[in-house]
Design a protein around this motif. Sequence first.
Motif, PDB file in Angstrom:
ATOM      1  N   VAL A  57       8.339 -68.673   3.648  1.00 27.12           N
ATOM      2  CA  VAL A  57       8.012 -69.934   2.986  1.00 27.12           C
ATOM      3  C   VAL A  57       8.173 -69.758   1.476  1.00 27.12           C
ATOM      4  O   VAL A  57       7.837 -68.717   0.912  1.00 27.12           O
ATOM      5  N   GLU A  58       8.707 -70.786   0.882  1.00 25.10           N
ATOM      6  CA  GLU A  58       8.979 -70.877  -0.556  1.00 25.10           C
ATOM      7  C   GLU A  58       7.866 -70.340  -1.460  1.00 25.10           C
ATOM      8  O   GLU A  58       6.697 -70.254  -1.051  1.00 25.10           O
ATOM      9  N   ALA A  59       8.230 -70.064  -2.705  1.00 28.47           N
ATOM     10  CA  ALA A  59       7.287 -69.644  -3.735  1.00 28.47           C
ATOM     11  C   ALA A  59       6.065 -70.560  -3.710  1.00 28.47           C
ATOM     12  O   ALA A  59       6.180 -71.770  -3.914  1.00 28.47           O
ATOM     13  N   THR A  60       4.907 -69.972  -3.451  1.00 25.02           N
ATOM     14  CA  THR A  60       3.674 -70.734  -3.288  1.00 25.02           C
ATOM     15  C   THR A  60       2.686 -70.239  -4.335  1.00 25.02           C
ATOM     16  O   THR A  60       2.408 -69.036  -4.423  1.00 25.02           O
ATOM     17  N   GLY A  82      22.074 -63.307  -1.241  1.00 30.27           N
ATOM     18  CA  GLY A  82      22.971 -63.850  -2.246  1.00 30.27           C
ATOM     19  C   GLY A  82      24.382 -64.027  -1.741  1.00 30.27           C
ATOM     20  O   GLY A  82      25.109 -63.046  -1.534  1.00 30.27           O
ATOM     21  N   LEU A  83      24.758 -65.281  -1.509  1.00 34.29           N
ATOM     22  CA  LEU A  83      26.104 -65.614  -1.048  1.00 34.29           C
ATOM     23  C   LEU A  83      26.534 -64.790   0.164  1.00 34.29           C
ATOM     24  O   LEU A  83      27.643 -64.275   0.218  1.00 34.29           O
ATOM     25  N   ILE A  84      25.600 -64.651   1.094  1.00 32.18           N
ATOM     26  CA  ILE A  84      25.942 -64.091   2.406  1.00 32.18           C
ATOM     27  C   ILE A  84      26.014 -65.297   3.337  1.00 32.18           C
ATOM     28  O   ILE A  84      25.024 -66.018   3.515  1.00 32.18           O
ATOM     29  N   VAL A 104      15.996 -57.731  -2.470  1.00 27.07           N
ATOM     30  CA  VAL A 104      16.707 -57.442  -3.716  1.00 27.07           C
ATOM     31  C   VAL A 104      17.579 -58.604  -4.201  1.00 27.07           C
ATOM     32  O   VAL A 104      18.687 -58.823  -3.721  1.00 27.07           O
ATOM     33  N   SER A 105      17.044 -59.323  -5.176  1.00 29.16           N
ATOM     34  CA  SER A 105      17.777 -60.388  -5.844  1.00 29.16           C
ATOM     35  C   SER A 105      18.107 -59.886  -7.252  1.00 29.16           C
ATOM     36  O   SER A 105      17.996 -58.688  -7.532  1.00 29.16           O
ATOM     37  N   SER A 106      18.513 -60.788  -8.148  1.00 29.64           N
ATOM     38  CA  SER A 106      18.782 -60.353  -9.523  1.00 29.64           C
ATOM     39  C   SER A 106      18.727 -61.533 -10.492  1.00 29.64           C
ATOM     40  O   SER A 106      18.808 -62.693 -10.096  1.00 29.64           O
ATOM     41  N   SER A 148      15.561 -67.080   3.430  1.00 35.33           N
ATOM     42  CA  SER A 148      15.143 -66.727   2.074  1.00 35.33           C
ATOM     43  C   SER A 148      14.192 -67.795   1.528  1.00 35.33           C
ATOM     44  O   SER A 148      14.367 -68.980   1.814  1.00 35.33           O
ATOM     45  N   PRO A 149      13.179 -67.400   0.765  1.00 36.97           N
ATOM     46  CA  PRO A 149      12.254 -68.409   0.227  1.00 36.97           C
ATOM     47  C   PRO A 149      12.993 -69.393  -0.686  1.00 36.97           C
ATOM     48  O   PRO A 149      13.743 -68.974  -1.563  1.00 36.97           O
ATOM     49  N   MET A 150      12.779 -70.668  -0.439  1.00 39.39           N
ATOM     50  CA  MET A 150      13.435 -71.695  -1.265  1.00 39.39           C
ATOM     51  C   MET A 150      12.486 -72.850  -1.535  1.00 39.39           C
ATOM     52  O   MET A 150      12.052 -73.553  -0.609  1.00 39.39           O
ATOM     53  N   GLY A 184      19.973 -68.013   2.273  1.00 39.53           N
ATOM     54  CA  GLY A 184      19.392 -69.140   1.548  1.00 39.53           C
ATOM     55  C   GLY A 184      20.113 -70.434   1.855  1.00 39.53           C
ATOM     56  O   GLY A 184      19.893 -71.083   2.883  1.00 39.53           O
ATOM     57  N   ARG A 185      21.021 -70.797   0.962  1.00 37.37           N
ATOM     58  CA  ARG A 185      21.652 -72.125   1.043  1.00 37.37           C
ATOM     59  C   ARG A 185      22.398 -72.389   2.337  1.00 37.37           C
ATOM     60  O   ARG A 185      22.436 -73.532   2.800  1.00 37.37           O
ATOM     61  N   GLU A 186      22.967 -71.341   2.928  1.00 34.61           N
ATOM     62  CA  GLU A 186      23.698 -71.574   4.182  1.00 34.61           C
ATOM     63  C   GLU A 186      22.746 -72.105   5.264  1.00 34.61           C
ATOM     64  O   GLU A 186      23.156 -72.880   6.126  1.00 34.61           O
ATOM     65  N   LEU A 187      21.476 -71.717   5.172  1.00 35.75           N
ATOM     66  CA  LEU A 187      20.496 -72.244   6.136  1.00 35.75           C
ATOM     67  C   LEU A 187      20.016 -73.648   5.775  1.00 35.75           C
ATOM     68  O   LEU A 187      19.440 -74.346   6.617  1.00 35.75           O
ATOM     69  N   LEU A 188      20.240 -74.066   4.527  1.00 30.21           N
ATOM     70  CA  LEU A 188      19.971 -75.480   4.195  1.00 30.21           C
ATOM     71  C   LEU A 188      21.073 -76.346   4.805  1.00 30.21           C
ATOM     72  O   LEU A 188      20.818 -77.408   5.363  1.00 30.21           O
ATOM     73  N   ARG A 189      22.305 -75.842   4.705  1.00 24.74           N
ATOM     74  CA  ARG A 189      23.446 -76.602   5.230  1.00 24.74           C
ATOM     75  C   ARG A 189      23.456 -76.611   6.748  1.00 24.74           C
ATOM     76  O   ARG A 189      23.856 -77.583   7.368  1.00 24.74           O
ATOM     77  N   ALA A 225      10.439 -61.499  -8.970  1.00 23.48           N
ATOM     78  CA  ALA A 225      11.833 -61.678  -9.406  1.00 23.48           C
ATOM     79  C   ALA A 225      11.993 -62.914 -10.286  1.00 23.48           C
ATOM     80  O   ALA A 225      11.030 -63.596 -10.636  1.00 23.48           O
ATOM     81  N   HIS A 226      13.244 -63.161 -10.653  1.00 16.26           N
ATOM     82  CA  HIS A 226      13.724 -64.420 -11.237  1.00 16.26           C
ATOM     83  C   HIS A 226      13.015 -64.852 -12.522  1.00 16.26           C
ATOM     84  O   HIS A 226      12.938 -66.038 -12.833  1.00 16.26           O
ATOM     85  N   GLY A 227      12.455 -63.883 -13.227  1.00 14.01           N
ATOM     86  CA  GLY A 227      11.871 -64.206 -14.529  1.00 14.01           C
ATOM     87  C   GLY A 227      10.533 -64.912 -14.457  1.00 14.01           C
ATOM     88  O   GLY A 227      10.069 -65.462 -15.466  1.00 14.01           O
TER      89      GLY A 227
HETATM   90  C1  FNR Z   1      15.982 -70.702  -4.286  1.00 18.09           C
HETATM   91  N1  FNR Z   1      15.675 -69.356  -4.468  1.00 18.09           N
HETATM   92  C2  FNR Z   1      14.356 -68.951  -4.507  1.00 18.09           C
HETATM   93  N2  FNR Z   1      14.033 -67.628  -4.566  1.00 18.09           N
HETATM   94  C3  FNR Z   1      12.763 -67.215  -4.486  1.00 18.09           C
HETATM   95  O1  FNR Z   1      12.502 -66.016  -4.529  1.00 18.09           O
HETATM   96  N3  FNR Z   1      11.746 -68.130  -4.349  1.00 18.09           N
HETATM   97  C4  FNR Z   1      11.978 -69.472  -4.298  1.00 18.09           C
HETATM   98  O2  FNR Z   1      11.053 -70.256  -4.111  1.00 18.09           O
HETATM   99  C5  FNR Z   1      13.321 -69.911  -4.433  1.00 18.09           C
HETATM  100  N4  FNR Z   1      13.631 -71.237  -4.441  1.00 18.09           N
HETATM  101  C6  FNR Z   1      14.937 -71.657  -4.276  1.00 18.09           C
HETATM  102  C7  FNR Z   1      15.227 -72.997  -4.049  1.00 18.09           C
HETATM  103  C8  FNR Z   1      16.540 -73.402  -3.798  1.00 18.09           C
HETATM  104  C9  FNR Z   1      16.820 -74.838  -3.504  1.00 18.09           C
HETATM  105  C10 FNR Z   1      17.582 -72.444  -3.807  1.00 18.09           C
HETATM  106  C11 FNR Z   1      19.014 -72.830  -3.522  1.00 18.09           C
HETATM  107  C12 FNR Z   1      17.304 -71.130  -4.070  1.00 18.09           C
HETATM  108  C13 FNR Z   1      16.725 -68.327  -4.337  1.00 18.09           C
HETATM  109  C14 FNR Z   1      17.060 -68.080  -2.856  1.00 18.09           C
HETATM  110  O3  FNR Z   1      15.964 -67.546  -2.153  1.00 18.09           O
HETATM  111  C15 FNR Z   1      18.252 -67.111  -2.713  1.00 18.09           C
HETATM  112  O4  FNR Z   1      17.879 -65.871  -3.233  1.00 18.09           O
HETATM  113  C16 FNR Z   1      19.488 -67.610  -3.431  1.00 18.09           C
HETATM  114  O5  FNR Z   1      19.732 -68.965  -3.117  1.00 18.09           O
HETATM  115  C17 FNR Z   1      20.723 -66.778  -3.077  1.00 18.09           C
HETATM  116  O6  FNR Z   1      20.957 -66.775  -1.680  1.00 18.09           O
HETATM  117  P1  FNR Z   1      22.038 -67.768  -1.000  1.00 18.09           P
HETATM  118  O7  FNR Z   1      21.574 -69.168  -1.210  1.00 18.09           O
HETATM  119  O8  FNR Z   1      23.343 -67.513  -1.690  1.00 18.09           O
HETATM  120  O9  FNR Z   1      22.057 -67.360   0.443  1.00 18.09           O
END
Ligand code: FNR
Length: 333
Positions: A55-58, A279-281, A243-245, A20-22, A302-307, A163-165
Amino acid sequence: MLFSPYTIRDVTFKNRIVMSPMCMYACDGEDGTVHNWHLVHYATRAVGQVGLIIVEATAVTPQGRISVRDLGIWDDNHIDGLRTLTTLVHEQGAKIGIQLAHAGRKATVSGEIIAPSPIPFDETMRTPKEMTKEDIEETIHAFQQGARRAKEAGFDVIEIHAAHGYLINEFLSPLTNKRTDEYGGENRYRFLSEIIEAVKEVWNGPLFVRISAHDYHPDGLTVKDYVEYAKQMKAQGVDLIDVSSGAVVPAKIDAYPGYQVPFAETIRREANVPTGAVGLITSGLQAEEILRNGRADLIFIGRELLRNPYWPKTASSELGISLEAPKPYVRGW
Ligand code: FNR
């Protein structure tokens, strides 16, 4: 199914696992160029056998950055670094996408910030300028130029961040779009629609859109509204809805394992379009359940792949599947 390939247009992902993009907020300076951190971070997940890395929001404009450390794609000078990144990830057998983004009223960079309507996110944030027609045209053009640069840099997938406002989401939601012109009211979808059209003029590869399927506000949008938006996206040639929220307005979200999966499932079924669940998978069994029950087509982690950058390996063990090791790791995989 988690380890079965998935093809969109002429691009095949070796499995259904998507990073997931982070945002890493890891640019060295403020010019948005790729840093060693990005190279190490993304390539490690490719070694870990993720099928598709997004790749993250660019940022498509400097003004559209969440922070000054965001990656950027607003200038041709960004292409070289991004190409190094795509090459590195391809060498490790993964596909790579990029999320094209504009933060709108959530930008924290200095100078003017812009949004469909002059309403701040909360009392800690600045009031954005209401976008003029010219601002709208320039921003649509910036998304198109971002897509053109993404193509030149070798990306396999483009994801539009709606997404995300952030800016596009601000146009979609009635909570943030109070315009009375042709981009407001019944026409809140127009801005995204024109961005999709502009991107498609320069990009014929897989196109994803990330949405917030629920505003968590009594006067906001729900998944019902997004089923209608998703039908329009599909008609425009969008291949998959991620699909996020939430995060359009400040709201408390009751997040529990798989809490957004029902939204992905509803949109997939009612708009008849492929979806990604996120989301929390965190487990292979959970991911397999989602896919087998037809609730989504791809699993975003997302976060599980950071860990754990080797999460695909962990998930495969859980599912009793033997996952081929990257060659240098065959003795210890
Ligand atoms: C995010 N998330 C996020 N989403 C997105 O659409 N673009 C982004 O650049 C980011 N950046 C970002 C940074 C960090 C550090 C986190 C933890 C999260 C949200 C992310 O992609 C994901 O949707 C959520 O973290 C929920 O999934 P997980 O982490 O529960 O698997």
